[in-house]
Design a protein around this motif. Structure first.
Motif, PDB file in Angstrom:
ATOM      1  N   VAL A 256       0.982  -1.204  -0.071  1.00 60.42           N
ATOM      2  CA  VAL A 256      -0.010   0.106  -0.204  1.00 60.42           C
ATOM      3  C   VAL A 256       1.035   1.169   0.119  1.00 60.42           C
ATOM      4  O   VAL A 256       0.563   2.202  -0.738  1.00 60.42           O
ATOM      5  N   MET A 257       2.032   1.398   0.698  1.00 60.05           N
ATOM      6  CA  MET A 257       2.815   2.342   0.736  1.00 60.05           C
ATOM      7  C   MET A 257       3.611   2.726  -0.439  1.00 60.05           C
ATOM      8  O   MET A 257       3.686   3.941  -1.097  1.00 60.05           O
ATOM      9  N   LEU A 258       3.912   1.708  -0.949  1.00 59.74           N
ATOM     10  CA  LEU A 258       4.480   1.796  -2.582  1.00 59.74           C
ATOM     11  C   LEU A 258       3.435   2.124  -3.563  1.00 59.74           C
ATOM     12  O   LEU A 258       3.882   3.036  -4.292  1.00 59.74           O
ATOM     13  N   LEU A 259       2.522   1.739  -3.479  1.00 62.15           N
ATOM     14  CA  LEU A 259       1.445   2.288  -4.501  1.00 62.15           C
ATOM     15  C   LEU A 259       1.137   3.636  -4.392  1.00 62.15           C
ATOM     16  O   LEU A 259       0.582   4.390  -5.204  1.00 62.15           O
ATOM     17  N   LEU A 260       1.180   4.110  -3.182  1.00 63.70           N
ATOM     18  CA  LEU A 260       0.817   5.564  -2.785  1.00 63.70           C
ATOM     19  C   LEU A 260       1.809   6.329  -3.304  1.00 63.70           C
ATOM     20  O   LEU A 260       1.521   7.702  -3.175  1.00 63.70           O
ATOM     21  N   TRP A 261       2.948   6.005  -3.216  1.00 63.22           N
ATOM     22  CA  TRP A 261       4.276   6.852  -3.257  1.00 63.22           C
ATOM     23  C   TRP A 261       4.047   7.547  -4.476  1.00 63.22           C
ATOM     24  O   TRP A 261       4.271   9.027  -4.601  1.00 63.22           O
ATOM     25  N   VAL A 262       3.886   7.238  -5.858  1.00 62.21           N
ATOM     26  CA  VAL A 262       3.795   7.675  -7.149  1.00 62.21           C
ATOM     27  C   VAL A 262       2.695   9.052  -6.981  1.00 62.21           C
ATOM     28  O   VAL A 262       3.012  10.169  -7.266  1.00 62.21           O
TER      29      VAL A 262
END
Length: 213
Positions: free
Chosen positions: A113-119
């Motif tokens: 979830v954190m990686l998906l939110l980064w961009v």
């Protein structure tokens, strides 16, 4: 630990011209360091001091153009400082008998979830004029997640504080070399101090779970 960081921050403050920003930076970093240490060892602390520190960080980050970090501090206030103000005498009692920990599935979901939110968060803050959207975005994502887990009583929050410390150090190193904030060096030292407290909190404090085995 507190004496060490207090001494360094006071030396920096006294060796530079006095400004409104430098005064705010001094009090925010000193109060923030004290509150972090007491939270690290699970002791009841006055959330009002943490709130004052967070408000100082909001001002510092706003001046630096770190708008995602401003939101990160607001989340911290809502999930940690305000509950502490209301229940500061008993806040640490909920972890005396042990803290909760995520299982592998929970960590996988958290990281994905954190990686998906980064961009998308980078995109949002780039358009808002953030001075350092790449690092600032991940500061917000990791910090807000850690605040949520502290609020829920998870010891895993200190693993996230470790990550938060690393990315905050990268953010303020970038600010220091770019020269767009007079608070860069005091904030960099404070973030390094937070990283040390997170290491202790994760592996040796009551949040590590070792004291309950």
């Amino acid at each position: 630990m507190l004496a060490f960081i207090f001494g360094i921050q006071l030396a920096l403050f006294l060796s530079n011209p006095f400004t409104f920003l430098s005064v705010i930076t001094l009090f925010a970093t000193l109060l923030g360091s004290a509150c972090t240490v007491y939270m690290m060892i699970g002791k009841p602390i006055n959330g009002l001091l943490g709130l004052i520190s967070a408000l100082g960080y909001i001002y510092i980050n706003w001046q630096a153009g770190h708008y995602a970090s401003v939101l990160d501090q607001i989340v911290f206030i809502l999930l940690i400082d305000l509950p502490l103000i209301v229940t500061w005498k008993t806040w640490g009692h909920r972890i005396v008998d042990g803290v909760k920990f995520l299982r592998i599935r929970g960590w996988v979901i958290t990281l994905v979830v954190m990686l998906l939110l980064w961009v998308p968060v980078i995109w949002i803050y780039t358009h808002l004029g953030d001075t350092n959207p790449v690092w600032d975005a991940i500061v917000l994502i990791i910090g807000a997640t850690a605040s949520i887990y502290v609020f829920m009583g998870y010891g895993d929050s200190y693993t996230l504080w470790l990550l938060s410390g690393v990315v905050n150090i990268c953010l303020w190193i970038s600010a220091l070399f770019a020269g767009y904030s007079a608070s860069s060096l005091p904030m960099l030292l404070t973030m390094a101090f937070y990283l040390v407290t997170a290491l202790y909190g994760r592996f040796w404090s009551i949040w590590s779970g070792k004291q309950n085995k």
